[in-house]
Design a protein around this motif. Structure first.
Motif, PDB file in Angstrom:
ATOM      1  N   GLU A   1      18.273 -18.758  -6.098  1.00 45.48           N
ATOM      2  CA  GLU A   1      19.441 -19.923  -5.726  1.00 45.48           C
ATOM      3  C   GLU A   1      19.380 -21.357  -6.704  1.00 45.48           C
ATOM      4  OE1 GLU A   1      22.443 -21.656  -3.793  1.00 45.48           O
ATOM      5  OE2 GLU A   1      21.680 -19.728  -3.186  1.00 45.48           O
ATOM      6  N   SER A   2      18.247 -21.475  -7.012  1.00 44.96           N
ATOM      7  CA  SER A   2      18.222 -22.690  -8.133  1.00 44.96           C
ATOM      8  C   SER A   2      18.900 -22.418  -9.591  1.00 44.96           C
ATOM      9  CB  SER A   2      16.784 -23.173  -8.262  1.00 44.96           C
ATOM     10  OG  SER A   2      15.802 -22.049  -8.849  1.00 44.96           O
TER      11      SER A   2
ATOM     12  N   TYR B   1      22.033 -23.807 -11.150  1.00 49.62           N
ATOM     13  CA  TYR B   1      21.916 -24.348 -12.852  1.00 49.62           C
ATOM     14  C   TYR B   1      23.354 -23.732 -13.425  1.00 49.62           C
ATOM     15  CZ  TYR B   1      19.896 -24.769 -17.503  1.00 49.62           C
ATOM     16  OH  TYR B   1      19.687 -25.127 -18.758  1.00 49.62           O
TER      17      TYR B   1
END
Length: 158
Positions: A40-41, A45
């Motif tokens: 997810e991160s 990004y």
């Protein structure tokens, strides 16, 4: 055929995204890289960086495959890797990766590369298959002479 280099364009590998190292002004990648980004991160990004996504053209993929066969890296490169190199070849771009097989084929094709965290390769090398049983060189995973498995062995080019 001489590669016309464009040091302003950077073709980025998946690890550039995962490590949050996408700091180049003009960045390009292939769709297959986006498929490799699953957390997810890293997906978030991707939304904030300015990244062009373009398909690699088949004629350049074929050139990369021939170079990878010549170096023996064809055994180590994924289709995504080959398409990344092909896109860099097409654009004459710098490829950004820590993958030694990608760097080796890029070097063979006259492309520049930049490493992310790991130290990059200094010399071009070649992979050959060697039989575990009789020690012969072969192109196959199973030796056609004695039937033993083969292993990949790196040979540094002089």
């Amino acid at each position: 055929m001489q590669v016309r280099l464009n040091s302003n364009v950077h073709v980025i590998d998946t690890s550039v995204i995962l490590l949050r190292k996408a700091v180049y002004e003009d960045m390009v990648t292939v769709p297959e890289v986006l498929e490799e980004v699953r957390d997810e991160s890293s997906r978030l990004y991707l939304e904030v960086i300015d990244l062009r996504v373009e398909e690699a053209r088949e004629e350049f993929i074929k050139r990369v495959r021939r170079a990878a066969e010549a170096t023996g890296d064809v055994y180590k490169l994924s289709e995504t890797d080959m398409k990344l190199i092909a896109k860099a070849l097409e654009l004459g771009a710098v490829i950004v990766t820590d993958d030694y097989a990608i760097q080796n084929v890029a070097k063979k094709l006259g492309l520049r590369f930049e490493e992310i965290i790991q130290r990059g390769i200094e010399k071009e090398f070649k992979w050959i298959r060697v039989c575990r049983g009789c020690g012969r060189k072969t192109r196959y995973e199973i030796c056609e002479v004695c039937g033993s498995e083969t292993r990949l062995k790196r040979v540094v080019k002089r």
